[in-house]
Design a protein around this motif. Sequence first.
Motif, short mmCIF file in Angstrom:
data_model
loop_
_atom_site.label_atom_id
_atom_site.label_comp_id
_atom_site.label_asym_id
_atom_site.label_seq_id
_atom_site.Cartn_x
_atom_site.Cartn_y
_atom_site.Cartn_z
N LYS A 25 0.82 -1.22 0.00
CA LYS A 25 0.00 0.00 0.00
C LYS A 25 0.85 1.27 0.00
O LYS A 25 0.46 2.27 -0.59
N ASP A 26 1.99 1.22 0.67
CA ASP A 26 2.83 2.42 0.70
C ASP A 26 3.63 2.62 -0.59
O ASP A 26 4.15 3.70 -0.84
N ARG A 27 3.73 1.57 -1.44
CA ARG A 27 4.44 1.67 -2.72
C ARG A 27 3.60 1.01 -3.81
O ARG A 27 3.90 -0.11 -4.26
N PRO A 28 2.54 1.69 -4.27
CA PRO A 28 1.65 1.05 -5.25
C PRO A 28 2.24 0.95 -6.64
O PRO A 28 1.71 0.20 -7.47
N ASN A 29 3.30 1.71 -6.94
CA ASN A 29 3.87 1.73 -8.29
C ASN A 29 5.15 0.93 -8.41
O ASN A 29 5.86 1.04 -9.42
N GLU A 30 5.48 0.12 -7.42
CA GLU A 30 6.73 -0.62 -7.42
C GLU A 30 6.47 -2.11 -7.21
O GLU A 30 5.57 -2.50 -6.46
N GLY A 31 7.28 -2.90 -7.89
CA GLY A 31 7.23 -4.34 -7.68
C GLY A 31 7.99 -4.74 -6.42
O GLY A 31 8.45 -3.89 -5.65
N THR A 32 8.13 -6.03 -6.22
CA THR A 32 8.80 -6.53 -5.02
C THR A 32 9.90 -7.50 -5.41
O THR A 32 9.85 -8.13 -6.48
N LEU A 33 10.89 -7.60 -4.53
CA LEU A 33 12.00 -8.53 -4.70
C LEU A 33 12.26 -9.20 -3.36
O LEU A 33 12.44 -8.53 -2.34
N ALA A 34 12.29 -10.53 -3.36
CA ALA A 34 12.48 -11.30 -2.14
C ALA A 34 13.56 -12.35 -2.36
O ALA A 34 13.67 -12.93 -3.45
N ILE A 35 14.37 -12.56 -1.32
CA ILE A 35 15.47 -13.53 -1.35
C ILE A 35 15.14 -14.65 -0.37
O ILE A 35 14.84 -14.38 0.81
N PHE A 36 15.21 -15.89 -0.82
CA PHE A 36 14.97 -17.05 0.04
C PHE A 36 16.16 -17.99 -0.09
O PHE A 36 16.65 -18.25 -1.21
N THR A 37 16.61 -18.51 1.03
CA THR A 37 17.76 -19.41 1.06
C THR A 37 17.34 -20.76 1.61
O THR A 37 16.43 -20.86 2.44
N GLU A 38 18.00 -21.78 1.11
CA GLU A 38 17.74 -23.15 1.55
C GLU A 38 19.07 -23.84 1.85
O GLU A 38 19.90 -24.00 0.95
N PHE A 39 19.25 -24.23 3.08
CA PHE A 39 20.46 -24.93 3.52
C PHE A 39 20.14 -26.41 3.63
O PHE A 39 19.34 -26.82 4.46
N SER A 40 20.78 -27.20 2.78
CA SER A 40 20.52 -28.63 2.77
C SER A 40 21.57 -29.37 3.59
O SER A 40 22.75 -29.00 3.56
N PRO A 41 21.20 -30.40 4.33
CA PRO A 41 22.22 -31.20 5.05
C PRO A 41 23.23 -31.85 4.12
O PRO A 41 24.30 -32.25 4.57
N MET A 42 22.88 -31.98 2.83
CA MET A 42 23.83 -32.55 1.88
C MET A 42 25.04 -31.64 1.70
O MET A 42 26.14 -32.10 1.41
N ALA A 43 24.85 -30.32 1.87
CA ALA A 43 25.95 -29.37 1.71
C ALA A 43 26.87 -29.36 2.91
O ALA A 43 28.09 -29.17 2.76
N ASP A 44 26.31 -29.53 4.09
CA ASP A 44 27.12 -29.47 5.32
C ASP A 44 26.37 -30.23 6.41
O ASP A 44 25.16 -30.02 6.61
N PRO A 45 27.04 -31.11 7.13
CA PRO A 45 26.35 -31.82 8.23
C PRO A 45 25.81 -30.88 9.31
O PRO A 45 24.89 -31.25 10.04
N ALA A 46 26.38 -29.70 9.40
CA ALA A 46 25.89 -28.75 10.40
C ALA A 46 24.53 -28.17 10.04
O ALA A 46 23.84 -27.64 10.91
N PHE A 47 24.12 -28.25 8.79
CA PHE A 47 22.81 -27.72 8.37
C PHE A 47 21.73 -28.74 8.67
O PHE A 47 21.84 -29.92 8.30
N GLU A 48 20.70 -28.29 9.31
CA GLU A 48 19.58 -29.15 9.65
C GLU A 48 18.38 -28.81 8.78
O GLU A 48 18.12 -27.63 8.51
N PRO A 49 17.63 -29.82 8.34
CA PRO A 49 16.45 -29.52 7.52
C PRO A 49 15.34 -28.92 8.37
O PRO A 49 15.30 -29.04 9.59
N GLY A 50 14.45 -28.23 7.65
CA GLY A 50 13.32 -27.62 8.36
C GLY A 50 13.47 -26.11 8.44
O GLY A 50 13.78 -25.43 7.46
#
Length: 398
Positions: A70-95
Motif C-alpha cells: 500500500k505504501d508503494r503502489p507503483n513498485e514491484g517486489t524482490l524477495a530472497i529465500f535461502t535453503e540450507f541442505s544437510p547434503m551441503a554441510d552436516p551442520a545444516f539441519e532440515p526444516g
Amino acid sequence: MMDQRWRPTVNEREFIEQALQSDLRVDGRRPFDFRKLKIAFGREDGSAEVELGETRVMGYVTAQLLPPFKDRPNEGTLAIFTEFSPMADPAFEPGRPGEAAIELGRVIDRGLRESRAVDMESLCVVAGKHVWSVRVDLHILDNGGNLIDAANIAALAALCTFRRPECTVGGDDGQQVTVHEPEVRDPLPLTIHHLPIAVTFAYFGDGNIMVIDPTYKEEAVMGGRMTATINSNGDVCSIQKAGGEGVMSSVIMQCLRIASVKAADITSKIKNKVEDYTTAKALQKVKRTPVLVAQNNDTPDVTVESNHEELESETLKTPNDAQDISKDPPSIPNAKRNEDAKPMLTESNLEVESMLNSVTAGESDEAKESESPKSLKDAVKPKHKRKKKHGKSQPAKS
C-alpha cells in the motif's frame, strides 16, 4: 547448528595462524586472492550455478503477478529465500532456517534492494493492483566457505538472465491484464542498473591480519568477519559486521578500497558470462529459422516437380490416344482427302481435262463406266433414269 561444525585442533589452528602471519594460506593463495570462480547457466532463463572453490550455490529466479504494498503502489517486489541442505554441510539441519540462513538472506537482500540495483518501478503493470513479484531462491549445494559471496554472485547471474513474460492491459475498464506466452511474444529482461558485489573479509589475531574469501577451515579459526557490498563504480551499497573482534576504521577503509577492485573484476566476469549466454541463445534461434525456411521452400518444389511429371505424362499420352482414334477408321480421312483434292485438281487444270475428254471421245460408254469411278450423284439416281440416259447417249455416239 554451529555445534556440529568442524572444529580444528590446537595444532591446526596454530598452523593456519602462523601461515597467515607469513602472508601464506593453506590452499596456496595470497591474502587478497579469490578462489577460482565458475559460472554456469541452466537451460531455462533465470537459473545459474556458481562454484567458488569448493563452495557451490545455485540460484533460481521466478516471478508472478501480485498486489503491491500500500505504501508503494507503483513498485514491484524482490524477495530472497535461502535453503540450507544437510547434503551441503552436516551442520545444516532440515526444516526451519537457522541463523546462518537468515543472515545470508538479509545480507544479499540488503545489497540488492537498498542500492536500487533492480528497477522496481518497471515491474509495475497496473498501479495499485498488479505488479511483478520477483523471487530469488538460493540453494546451498556444497559449503566450502564464504557462502555470502558465492550466493550473491549466483543471485546476480540468475537475475541478469531472467526473462519475465510480457503482458498487456486492456478491457473495457483498462484494468484487465493479459499475460502472453513466450511463443507469442518474447519475454522481457529485468532492468538492472548496476551489480552490487559482496566481498567478505576474515580477521585473525587482533584484527591486524585479514584475508579475502575465507575457506571452510579459515572460518573456523577467524576471530571476526565483515562483508562489504560494493559495485564497479566504487559505490558502497551495504556493510555487514557480524560480531567478533573490533576493527579499526583505517582497516575498514583499506578493505573498501580492496573490495572496489575485486568488485570490478567480478562484475566483468559476470557480464562476459551473461553476454556469452545471450549470444548462444540468439544463435539457437537463428539456427532454427533457416531449417524452417528450407522446409517451406522444399515443399512447393516437390509439388511442382510432381505436377510437371504429370503434365509430361499427359502430353505423352495425348498423341497416342489421337493415333489410336485415327487408326480405328483409317479410310474415312483418306476418302475425304481424295474428294477434297479432286475438285481442286479439276478446277485448276480445266484444259488438261478438256484434252483428255477429246481423246477419249471415241471410246465406248462401257469402258468409261468401268474405268471412271461412280460419282455420288450417280449412286443416288435410280436405275431407270440412268438407262434413259444411256439410251439417249447411244444414238449420239453412232
